[in-house]
Enzyme design. Structure first.
Site, mmCIF file in Angstrom:
data_model
loop_
_atom_site.group_PDB
_atom_site.id
_atom_site.type_symbol
_atom_site.label_atom_id
_atom_site.label_comp_id
_atom_site.label_asym_id
_atom_site.label_seq_id
_atom_site.Cartn_x
_atom_site.Cartn_y
_atom_site.Cartn_z
ATOM 1 N N CYS A 42 0.834 -1.178 0.000
ATOM 2 C CA CYS A 42 0.000 0.000 0.000
ATOM 3 C C CYS A 42 0.880 1.243 0.000
ATOM 4 C CB CYS A 42 -0.884 0.017 1.247
ATOM 5 S SG CYS A 42 -1.853 -1.496 1.483
ATOM 6 N N ARG A 47 -4.818 1.496 -0.583
ATOM 7 C CA ARG A 47 -4.668 0.061 -0.338
ATOM 8 C C ARG A 47 -4.561 -0.758 -1.611
ATOM 9 N NH1 ARG A 47 -8.800 -4.398 2.157
ATOM 10 N NH2 ARG A 47 -7.220 -5.915 2.772
ATOM 11 N N VAL A 104 -4.149 -7.694 -0.637
ATOM 12 C CA VAL A 104 -3.424 -8.951 -0.836
ATOM 13 C C VAL A 104 -3.917 -10.024 0.139
ATOM 14 C CG1 VAL A 104 -1.154 -10.059 -0.722
ATOM 15 C CG2 VAL A 104 -1.388 -7.803 -1.788
ATOM 16 N N ASN A 120 2.216 -0.245 5.272
ATOM 17 C CA ASN A 120 2.594 -0.707 3.938
ATOM 18 C C ASN A 120 3.526 -1.891 4.108
ATOM 19 O OD1 ASN A 120 3.554 -0.992 1.275
ATOM 20 N ND2 ASN A 120 5.064 0.637 1.552
ATOM 21 N N SER A 173 10.781 -12.078 -6.280
ATOM 22 C CA SER A 173 11.922 -11.614 -7.068
ATOM 23 C C SER A 173 13.234 -11.876 -6.319
ATOM 24 C CB SER A 173 11.773 -10.118 -7.359
ATOM 25 O OG SER A 173 12.807 -9.641 -8.177
#
Length: 614
Positions: free
Chosen positions: A2, A50, A53, A77, A377
């Site tokens: 977020c 927001r 997730v 966040n 990642s």
């Protein structure tokens, strides 16, 4: 993931400034495309955007919890990867929950343990919590700085946000840059000093820091730093520990209530994460893992191997997809798209950045977002395990400067005489290097070689790694994509930092201990492939495009960039044959074509942000 923003003001009634809070919050809409919320009281204003997730239906922010006479409000966040364990512990202590989202876990953890709650968190996060009874704001940032948090301290006022743009939307924060900011832009470039916000009034809460804001002032402390300790395990035991930590980390980070994928280059780091993800999905019956890779139109025709990119990725991506049976999505970009995206990438950072590397990453993330909301990642493995060539070169190890700043003399030559005299570029970078060296936690009894490699590891983790984490956060969140980085798990980083260099390079290979830990997990040829970084375009059309635009800026003569640079020298470079080569004009961060793209981004930044240099 977020974005949030807000401010504390002890001299005004903030309920009269709801419109300002709305403007600040709206600047972060790309970070949080799913919902928006604000909370305001006389002394505290909080805004949140927001990206849903976990528990999309119930995790709205700002989130409010009441306990007796006290009210706590959070904006947050990030992701807590140990939220289930924390929730069970808190329930055992009599706390109750109304959602399944980690936001509530974090807030209740603060209500239970106060500021020390951060020591219990495993995750990537930045947050702010307002305690209405005590009239106190508490803020914290994760240990490795995966999630950003910018601040501005003013008389009677404290402003904060996930990105500088949210602070700049407050009327008291101006887009002004002084000599230090210019030095960060032109000498350190994208690898800016951690904590330095470039803008005169803006700084950044450092990784592993927390802050408390009360009427009596602002207190900032470290709750976590890298520490040096003796390493007692042999090679095999070390490899086993690394493998177990990485496996646990990946499995924690695969939890999501929305579609998740991995980024796959066919290299060691991303192949390991993807393989562990595939194995976990098979064990838990979750179906196929989706993977994404990026490349450029005609790159195969123009690719030339060098130390930092010894081979192309495409054959290795095919190798891993065949091996794992993933659902693969190759993404390709052409030169016009890349040039056009330079502006959007600059806006995402609020600063000039890594030029085409930023632009392509933003475009890549936008394509991924069409299929997934969360991506895994491989950032940070090279900094942590010692994978870069500069870990293994005497000239870098003995340079008495940052190994990515060996070309700082070249950079200084690109400045106008007035600016160079004002910012003293070589002195500036020497001071920043001296500060960094002074922070290194030494280990008593280490020999000279071990001490030197500990310094190099520390510099990479605390000075270079933030560059890549900042890039990944800003480019991905600009399109509402959450990216998780398992190699930044603080348990793994803390453990690997203290592995002796001869064990880190087991088998006489860079990242040798990581390779050893993954034996039996990856195919042998992938396991021992030479490092290849995030791909750059090698198409000469890109050079032609950005070089032409820089020469046009010089010819027009109205750019706010021109008084800051050595126009004659830039023109000479642009018109020379060497402009097409891979010369390190900005050290290992920028080639010749990237220099021109960086200058274009700097021009865009000066114009669009109406930057005042003084």
């Amino acid at each position: 993931m977020c974005g949030f923003t807000g401010w504390i003001d002890w001299t005004d009634d903030l309920t009269k400034h709801a419109a300002t809070l709305e403007r600040m919050t709206e600047t972060l809409s790309n970070r949080g495309p799913d919902a928006s919320g604000t909370w305001i009281s006389p002394n505290c204003a909080l805004g949140h955007r927001r990206l849903s997730v976990i528990d999309p239906a119930n995790g709205a922010q700002p989130m409010v919890r009441v306990s007796g006479d006290d009210t706590f409000v959070i904006v947050y966040n990030g992701e807590l990867y140990n939220a289930p364990e924390l929730k069970r512990e808190l329930e055992g202590r009599g706390r109750s929950f109304t959602t399944t989202c980690d936001t509530e876990v974090l807030l209740v953890a603060y209500m239970e343990w106060g500021p020390s709650c951060v020591e219990k968190f495993n995750g990537i996060f930045a947050f702010a919590i307002w305690d209405t009874l005590e009239q106190k704001l508490f803020l914290a940032r994760d240990r490795l700085g995966v999630k950003p948090l910018f601040i501005a301290k003013q008389l009677g006022r404290f402003i904060f946000g996930s990105e500088p743009k949210s602070l700049l939307a407050h009327p008291s924060v101006k887009p002004e840059v002084g000599p230090e900011g210019l030095a960060e832009i032109f000498i350190l470039g994208p690898a800016r000093t951690p904590g330095h916000g470039v803008y005169r009034d803006i700084s950044e809460l450092l990784p592993g820091q927390c802050a408390t804001v009360t009427r009596s002032g602002v207190s900032i402390t470290h709750y976590w730093r890298l520490e040096s300790r003796p390493h007692t395990e042999d090679v095999e035991a070390t490899a086993h520990t690394v493998g177990e930590l990485l496996k646990d980390t990946v499995e924690r980070q695969l939890v999501s209530d929305v579609p998740l994928c991995t980024l796959l280059s066919g290299g060691l780091d991303s192949s390991a994460l993807t393989t562990l993800a595939v194995r976990y999905y098979e064990q838990t019956g979750q179906g196929a893992v989706h993977t994404f890779s990026v490349d450029y139109v005609d790159n195969d025709k123009h690719f030339k191997a060098h130390d930092f990119q010894p081979n192309a990725d495409a054959p290795w991506i095919d190798r891993m997809n065949t091996y794992l049976g993933t659902v693969h999505h190759p993404v390709h970009f052409d030169t016009p798209e890349l040039v056009k995206a330079l502006r959007e990438a600059m806006l995402a950072r609020d600063l000039p950045g890594m030029a085409d590397v930023d632009a392509s990453l933003l475009l890549f993330c936008r394509e991924i977002k069409k299929e997934a909301t969360v991506a895994i990642s491989g950032e940070a493995a090279d900094e942590i395990f010692g994978g870069y060539p500069w870990f293994h070169r005497e000239e870098s190890l003995n340079s008495n400067t940052f190994p990515w700043s060996l070309a700082s003399g070249m950079r200084a030559d690109l400045l106008s005489q007035d600016v160079a005299a004002w910012i003293r570029p070589l002195e500036y970078i020497a001071d920043r290097y001296s500060e960094a060296i002074g922070e290194v936690p030494r280990l008593k009894g280490e020999d000279e070689t071990a001490a030197r490699m500990r310094v190099m590891s520390y510099l990479n983790i605390t000075r270079f790694m933030p560059t890549l984490l900042d890039r990944k956060d800003r480019m991905s969140m600009a399109v509402g994509l959450e990216v998780r980085v398992p190699y930044c798990d603080h348990r793994l980083v803390d453990y690997v930092f203290n592995i002796p260099w001869e064990i880190k390079t087991a088998g006489d290979r860079e990242k040798g201990i990581l390779r050893r830990s993954l034996e039996g997990v990856l195919p042998h040829d992938v396991l021992y492939r030479k490092k290849s970084p995030y791909p750059k375009t090698h198409n000469p059309n890109y050079l032609d495009a950005v070089r032409t635009q820089v020469l046009d800026l010089i010819h027009e003569g109205t750019s706010p960039l021109l008084p800051l640079i050595n126009v004659k020298r830039i023109r000479e470079i642009a018109e020379s044959e060497s402009a097409s080569t891979n010369l390190p004009w900005f050290g290992q961060l920028m080639s010749g074509p990237q220099l021109f793209a960086y200058l274009l981004q700097t021009d865009m930044w000066l114009r669009e942000y109406k930057v005042s240099v003084r």
